[in-house]
Design an enzyme around this catalytic site. Structure first.
Site, PDB file in Angstrom:
ATOM      1  N   SER A  13      -4.327  -3.646   2.905  1.00 56.34           N
ATOM      2  CA  SER A  13      -3.909  -5.023   2.597  1.00 56.34           C
ATOM      3  C   SER A  13      -2.720  -5.450   3.457  1.00 56.34           C
ATOM      4  O   SER A  13      -2.621  -6.618   3.847  1.00 56.34           O
ATOM      5  CB  SER A  13      -3.617  -5.193   1.106  1.00 56.34           C
ATOM      6  OG  SER A  13      -2.466  -4.490   0.728  1.00 56.34           O
ATOM      7  N   ASN A  14      -1.823  -4.527   3.774  1.00 62.54           N
ATOM      8  CA  ASN A  14      -0.720  -4.889   4.689  1.00 62.54           C
ATOM      9  C   ASN A  14      -1.259  -5.196   6.081  1.00 62.54           C
ATOM     10  O   ASN A  14      -0.816  -6.139   6.731  1.00 62.54           O
ATOM     11  CB  ASN A  14       0.303  -3.749   4.766  1.00 62.54           C
ATOM     12  CG  ASN A  14       1.294  -3.820   3.620  1.00 62.54           C
ATOM     13  OD1 ASN A  14       2.153  -4.694   3.594  1.00 62.54           O
ATOM     14  ND2 ASN A  14       1.149  -2.918   2.664  1.00 62.54           N
ATOM     15  N   ARG A  95      -0.651  10.240   6.967  1.00 68.85           N
ATOM     16  CA  ARG A  95      -0.541  11.514   7.683  1.00 68.85           C
ATOM     17  C   ARG A  95       0.885  11.677   8.171  1.00 68.85           C
ATOM     18  O   ARG A  95       1.504  10.696   8.619  1.00 68.85           O
ATOM     19  CB  ARG A  95      -1.464  11.554   8.916  1.00 68.85           C
ATOM     20  CG  ARG A  95      -2.925  11.384   8.635  1.00 68.85           C
ATOM     21  CD  ARG A  95      -3.532  12.478   7.805  1.00 68.85           C
ATOM     22  NE  ARG A  95      -3.367  13.810   8.376  1.00 68.85           N
ATOM     23  CZ  ARG A  95      -3.644  14.923   7.683  1.00 68.85           C
ATOM     24  NH1 ARG A  95      -4.068  14.858   6.442  1.00 68.85           N
ATOM     25  NH2 ARG A  95      -3.474  16.102   8.244  1.00 68.85           N
ATOM     26  N   ASN A 111       7.179   1.588   9.907  1.00 64.39           N
ATOM     27  CA  ASN A 111       6.454   1.920   8.672  1.00 64.39           C
ATOM     28  C   ASN A 111       6.935   1.005   7.556  1.00 64.39           C
ATOM     29  O   ASN A 111       8.047   0.464   7.622  1.00 64.39           O
ATOM     30  CB  ASN A 111       6.731   3.380   8.287  1.00 64.39           C
ATOM     31  CG  ASN A 111       5.950   3.821   7.059  1.00 64.39           C
ATOM     32  OD1 ASN A 111       4.771   3.486   6.912  1.00 64.39           O
ATOM     33  ND2 ASN A 111       6.590   4.540   6.152  1.00 64.39           N
ATOM     34  N   HIS A 113       7.453   1.300   3.382  1.00 61.47           N
ATOM     35  CA  HIS A 113       7.476   2.279   2.289  1.00 61.47           C
ATOM     36  C   HIS A 113       7.720   1.519   0.984  1.00 61.47           C
ATOM     37  O   HIS A 113       8.616   0.665   0.922  1.00 61.47           O
ATOM     38  CB  HIS A 113       8.585   3.306   2.538  1.00 61.47           C
ATOM     39  CG  HIS A 113       8.676   4.330   1.463  1.00 61.47           C
ATOM     40  ND1 HIS A 113       7.761   5.361   1.349  1.00 61.47           N
ATOM     41  CD2 HIS A 113       9.533   4.463   0.419  1.00 61.47           C
ATOM     42  CE1 HIS A 113       8.068   6.091   0.287  1.00 61.47           C
ATOM     43  NE2 HIS A 113       9.136   5.573  -0.285  1.00 61.47           N
ATOM     44  N   THR A 176       2.798  -7.770  -3.073  1.00 58.21           N
ATOM     45  CA  THR A 176       2.795  -9.187  -2.635  1.00 58.21           C
ATOM     46  C   THR A 176       3.975  -9.444  -1.693  1.00 58.21           C
ATOM     47  O   THR A 176       3.858 -10.231  -0.749  1.00 58.21           O
ATOM     48  CB  THR A 176       2.870 -10.181  -3.817  1.00 58.21           C
ATOM     49  OG1 THR A 176       4.082  -9.950  -4.524  1.00 58.21           O
ATOM     50  CG2 THR A 176       1.695 -10.035  -4.762  1.00 58.21           C
ATOM     51  N   GLU A 178       5.424  -7.033   0.175  1.00 60.23           N
ATOM     52  CA  GLU A 178       5.163  -6.284   1.415  1.00 60.23           C
ATOM     53  C   GLU A 178       4.407  -7.165   2.406  1.00 60.23           C
ATOM     54  O   GLU A 178       4.674  -7.157   3.610  1.00 60.23           O
ATOM     55  CB  GLU A 178       4.338  -5.030   1.118  1.00 60.23           C
ATOM     56  CG  GLU A 178       5.072  -3.991   0.291  1.00 60.23           C
ATOM     57  CD  GLU A 178       4.282  -2.696   0.136  1.00 60.23           C
ATOM     58  OE1 GLU A 178       3.574  -2.299   1.079  1.00 60.23           O
ATOM     59  OE2 GLU A 178       4.370  -2.081  -0.936  1.00 60.23           O
TER      60      GLU A 178
END
Ligand code: GRF
Length: 193
Positions: A13-14, A95, A111, A113, A176, A178
């Protein structure tokens, strides 16, 4: 045109939020950048179909096909580097990457988180935030370093924790945010490049 490569393992979704931001006319005109490829280590990742539906090239580099982490990272790196990306964006990519991989993309590897780092690195962040009695939770966009969920914090989004929240309701509220903050950070970094 500058390229972004997005790495996923799951629902994506991101990734979809970043792709749709990159396809908006304002982003296109201003940043001259697009998502060149979405790469998953899992062939079943739901995000692959989402990306294909948006006309984005997808690839699978299955970690199970490689004997060592180094071999997997080398194959992943070859797929990524074929796109000459300005940014490599981890979006639910599950990973752990080798130090050689991380240093190859130094300054270009991001990234997101699902916690307000430095609190709650690792897994089960929402359950742990609830368990700890936190009043707010959120997500952090950060640069990737060899230490898991560390690296320079680029942006954070904060949401309230509400009475009756479960890890699932909290995760949905954080997600939401993110979807807003990650494309914003990427646009900001591309603008500076
Ligand atoms: C997000 O919560 C993100 O913060 C974490 O993994 C999840 C990925 O969700 N790293 P999605 O695949 O983008 O829907």
């Amino acid at each position: 045109m500058r390229n972004i490569v997005i790495l996923i393992s799951g629902s994506g979704s991101n990734m979809a939020a970043i792709v749709s931001a990159s396809q908006r006319e304002r982003w296109d005109a201003r940043l001259d950048a697009g998502v060149a490829s979405v790469i998953s280590n899992r062939a079943q990742a739901g995000g692959l179909a989402l990306a294909q539906a948006q006309g984005i090239a997808t690839q699978v580099v299955d970690h199970k096909a490689y004997a060592t982490r180094e071999d997997f990272d080398a194959a992943l790196r070859a797929s990524i580097d074929a796109c000459s990306p300005s940014l490599v964006v981890l979006a639910g990519f599950m990973r752990i990457l080798t130090p050689g991989f991380v240093s190859h993309y130094e300054g270009r590897l991001l990234n997101i988180h699902p916690s307000l780092l430095p609190a709650f690195t690792g897994l089960h962040t929402h359950a742990r935030a609830l368990q700890a009695g936190c009043r707010v939770a959120g997500a952090t966009v950060h640069r990737v370093t060899c230490e898991l969920d560390h690296g320079e914090i680029l942006a954070q989004a904060v949401v309230p924790i509400l009475p009756g929240d479960t890890p699932q309701t909290l995760a949905a509220r954080v997600l939401t945010q993110e979807h807003l903050v990650y494309p914003q950070v990427i646009a900001r970094l591309l603008q500076k490049q």
